[in-house]
Design an enzyme around this catalytic site. Sequence first.
Site, PDB file in Angstrom:
ATOM      1  N   GLY A 295      54.718  30.810  46.480  1.00  0.00           N
ATOM      2  CA  GLY A 295      54.042  29.866  45.601  1.00  0.00           C
ATOM      3  C   GLY A 295      53.188  30.571  44.573  1.00  0.00           C
ATOM      4  O   GLY A 295      53.175  30.214  43.400  1.00  0.00           O
ATOM      5  N   ALA A 296      52.484  31.616  45.010  1.00  0.00           N
ATOM      6  CA  ALA A 296      51.625  32.381  44.120  1.00  0.00           C
ATOM      7  C   ALA A 296      51.180  33.627  44.862  1.00  0.00           C
ATOM      8  O   ALA A 296      51.353  33.742  46.076  1.00  0.00           O
ATOM      9  CB  ALA A 296      50.424  31.561  43.667  1.00  0.00           C
ATOM     10  N   MET A 297      50.577  34.569  44.140  1.00  0.00           N
ATOM     11  CA  MET A 297      50.170  35.843  44.737  1.00  0.00           C
ATOM     12  C   MET A 297      48.834  36.279  44.179  1.00  0.00           C
ATOM     13  O   MET A 297      48.627  36.297  42.973  1.00  0.00           O
ATOM     14  CB  MET A 297      51.248  36.892  44.445  1.00  0.00           C
ATOM     15  CG  MET A 297      50.966  38.237  45.085  1.00  0.00           C
ATOM     16  SD  MET A 297      50.903  38.118  46.893  1.00  0.00           S
ATOM     17  CE  MET A 297      49.655  39.350  47.254  1.00  0.00           C
ATOM     18  N   GLU A 298      47.943  36.675  45.097  1.00  0.00           N
ATOM     19  CA  GLU A 298      46.539  36.917  44.774  1.00  0.00           C
ATOM     20  C   GLU A 298      46.248  38.333  44.297  1.00  0.00           C
ATOM     21  O   GLU A 298      45.128  38.830  44.463  1.00  0.00           O
ATOM     22  CB  GLU A 298      45.666  36.626  46.000  1.00  0.00           C
ATOM     23  CG  GLU A 298      45.819  37.595  47.172  1.00  0.00           C
ATOM     24  CD  GLU A 298      46.862  37.212  48.204  1.00  0.00           C
ATOM     25  OE1 GLU A 298      46.818  37.747  49.327  1.00  0.00           O
ATOM     26  OE2 GLU A 298      47.721  36.370  47.888  1.00  0.00           O
ATOM     27  N   ASN A 299      47.205  39.020  43.682  1.00  0.00           N
ATOM     28  CA  ASN A 299      46.978  40.381  43.205  1.00  0.00           C
ATOM     29  C   ASN A 299      45.601  40.498  42.542  1.00  0.00           C
ATOM     30  O   ASN A 299      45.207  39.639  41.756  1.00  0.00           O
ATOM     31  CB  ASN A 299      48.038  40.771  42.179  1.00  0.00           C
ATOM     32  CG  ASN A 299      49.422  40.367  42.601  1.00  0.00           C
ATOM     33  OD1 ASN A 299      49.911  40.808  43.626  1.00  0.00           O
ATOM     34  ND2 ASN A 299      50.051  39.511  41.806  1.00  0.00           N
ATOM     35  N   GLU A 332      44.418  31.140  45.772  1.00  0.00           N
ATOM     36  CA  GLU A 332      44.594  32.523  45.331  1.00  0.00           C
ATOM     37  C   GLU A 332      43.268  33.128  44.859  1.00  0.00           C
ATOM     38  O   GLU A 332      43.000  34.312  45.106  1.00  0.00           O
ATOM     39  CB  GLU A 332      45.641  32.604  44.219  1.00  0.00           C
ATOM     40  CG  GLU A 332      47.001  32.028  44.601  1.00  0.00           C
ATOM     41  CD  GLU A 332      47.574  32.585  45.891  1.00  0.00           C
ATOM     42  OE1 GLU A 332      47.285  33.744  46.243  1.00  0.00           O
ATOM     43  OE2 GLU A 332      48.319  31.859  46.576  1.00  0.00           O
ATOM     44  N   HIS A 335      41.120  34.236  47.776  1.00  0.00           N
ATOM     45  CA  HIS A 335      41.585  35.478  48.392  1.00  0.00           C
ATOM     46  C   HIS A 335      40.818  36.698  47.892  1.00  0.00           C
ATOM     47  O   HIS A 335      40.842  37.747  48.546  1.00  0.00           O
ATOM     48  CB  HIS A 335      43.068  35.690  48.099  1.00  0.00           C
ATOM     49  CG  HIS A 335      43.994  35.181  49.167  1.00  0.00           C
ATOM     50  ND1 HIS A 335      43.796  35.434  50.509  1.00  0.00           N
ATOM     51  CD2 HIS A 335      45.140  34.451  49.087  1.00  0.00           C
ATOM     52  CE1 HIS A 335      44.783  34.880  51.210  1.00  0.00           C
ATOM     53  NE2 HIS A 335      45.606  34.278  50.373  1.00  0.00           N
TER      54      HIS A 335
END
Length: 916
Positions: A295-299, A332, A335
Amino acid sequence: AAMAAEPAGESAVAVKVQPPAVKRLADYKEPAAWIEDVNLTFKLHPSATRVRGVLKCRLNTDAPTLALDIGAATELVDGSVLLNGVELPASSVTRESSNTALLLKLPATLSRGDRFELATEVVINPSANKALEGLYMSKDTFCTQCEAEGFRRITPFIDRPDVMSTYTTTIIAERSKFPVLLGNGNLVDRGRYDGADAAELGADLHYAVFEDPWPKPAYLFALVAGSLVHIEDSFRTMSGKDVALRIYVRPGDESKCEHAMESLIKSMKWDEEIYGREYDLDVFSIVAVDDFTMGAMENKSLNIFNSKYVLASRETATDVDFNNIESVIAHEYFHNWTGNRVTCRDWFQLTLKEGITVFRDQQFSADMGSAAVVRIGNVLRLRASQFPQDAGPMAHPIRPESYIEISNFYTATVYQKGAEVNRMLYTLLGPDGFRRGTDLYFERHDGQAVTCEDWLSAMADANAGVDLEQFKLWYSQAGTPVLKVDSRIDASSRVARVDFEQSLAATPGQTTKKPVLIPVALGVIGPDGKPVEFSVGAAGSKVLETVLRVEHSRQTFELHGVPQGSVLSVLRGFSAPVVLKRMDMTQEHALFMMANDVDEFNRWEACQELMTQLILQNVERVQLKLDMLPLGDAVISAFEKSLTDDSVDAMLRAYVMALPSESVLLEIMQVADPIAVHEARGFVRQQLSTRLQRCLRNIVSAAGKALEATYSIDTLSQGRRALRNAALDMLYASDPATRSVCLEQVRTGNNMTDVLSALATLTFGPDCEEREVALAEFQAKWSHDYLVMDKWLRLQASAPRRDALDVVQRLVKNKAFDIGNPNNVYAVLGGFSMGNPFGFHSSVPAGAGYEFIADQVLQIDAMGNPQVAARIVSCFTRWRKFDQRAQQLMRAQLQRIRDTPNLSNDVFEIADKSLS
């Protein structure tokens, strides 16, 4: 990450005889080297990107060989491996037999604790990367996805979360094709690139350099390069620091980013106010891409999102879309502290970041809207996806003890049940106690990779006298506890005796279970329909609600001051993730609670329990070929009262009209019967529709007038739309005249919520001219918008029809469908196999739907996207729930999948465990 490998063996024999290696929590060891700083240089090219990595390391082993993870398709440049600036001889650099490890023979002069610099250069092919892990192309944009083990596809590394490093990233690319260059951290330099190799790389090159001063694991690395536009805002933190906020999208989509930006600002403010967490860099960016497995990524500082969780306008997005965007943006962002600043020691601890952060985003959503509505939505998702997982062959604790592919454990258990476990902690400790615990956790572990024990220790140590030893069992035991409740009231003493009995069934690898600590929120509704003050025990204080600690297999509590005729309201707000069985609950009690319980969740729950029992009674009659039983007057009256009570949130009233789903009903049955459930549920819905026609028409009319004003996504307006559309949908079951109303709403609705709701009503209904016209006109109008067409695909795949398989087979050939796009696959193949039990299990000839899905799983896996294939094959994990014929047919497809040569570890693990 908001819910997302390498290929397996060489042949069918290898898969059968030598299954992939199992990783175990008990085998954890520190890495052979700590990597303290990383300097990366990317020279981007769609098919031949060069990556030079310089790692500053500290040796942590006495072994003579250092193993680095590397992608199987990654090409190591000859002579590029340098140790402290000196080339390692070819004899000291080898690839492990699977091609996924780079083995470096170290000089004898290096010993444990020594620092050294290691440099490598590789060539990778982003355009050929169909797994969407590591560095890949989404349309014409470079982007990354490194969680859980994608970074090794970019550069050789010790790719595990306990290796935390600071990063400097230099990105070089053609300015005309990739004018926007983005990386983690703060931008420190940019300009024209005129290095010695500029001529061979392309014309008009530019570069950008980013520094991230905060140590992070490799899974948080991110890079984006493309022709993008952005919107910008700013946020001033509580210490007075200004942060630049940017959302990057494809040209033409910038008008759909406003809600995402508003959600980000709300999230940052909320995290400061509720948890005291402040953002720590100069910029926070979000990039929306269409091709994204998760769904999404917290980079760190550069979140990459599936575009469906960023882009929204009233014309293209539903109220659900708007709410999901707000929730995922918050998730995100949160995070940054629960996942980035403090991360996981190993992937077995995944719930440490995901379970905590899901709970935090649920809290945030509850504060932004209706707490009861948000809670109902949370529980519906839990019951639909996590409870079945806990009851099946893939059952695992929120902290698993073993896995083959970690990608298979980004699950509802780790995320949603993990959130429920943290919610129980919050309930037991109270808001202040929980906040003390989080403060201590961040103070102790900032910049560290830690375990679930570290989290629980901080919670206990911050709250003197709290013992969480028994509570830890929630982390190690799989399965959903069953909590039986019985009660009786002594009229003369006004004492209610409440008996609890908890049990937990055996799950794979766990045959013996211990009682867990279950917090049970409880109140009492008196015979007059009003809350009753009571005490727990004769000496207890008078309260209107309490939390009982159920700690034993059997436990009894005495409530004093309870008059005869009272009804207990148990497990308020769904205070624990259990299956509640009320031995003392009659239909009259359920109707009484629907009308009088002050806990809005339990009012809805009473309705769900009542309708579940009525539908399942008729399922039995369908199976016995008997006439179904009509709904009684008391049930109809209770529904009418609930639907017309203007003091109740309109969204809650809409939820009352939503009968228990077919999937949830099937899970309750000992032997699932999708056809009988579909018929019985449809009959009950028809009964409600027929007998409540006047009430439903009035709701449609009244809500429609209230919504004629300017469109808004505020809670009140969303509730009115939901109520009106739910009433129209139920009315459709008995009134053919609503077909034209729905078609007109599809054509002229001024927002996607109303348009899609009417289209869904037509799509899920019987064949009629209006249905076909609506679907065709919708496609013609929105064929240019990928996200809107994804909704069109999902609706048809999920429609419970006898010809559902034929529909899906046509959809996969439609130009709107791309089998390489995860969203499309989840919409069509997932919508059919997991969102349409009637259509999936009633395909003709028998088992044809199973064979079709198995074919698609194998095709996607062979294309190189095992994560997506593994998600779809999960539809077979509950094959033992069905009758013998269905079991045989599903088992045959699982065996065919498992025994396929060159199957990925991801798919093998799920198929093999399902068959075990």
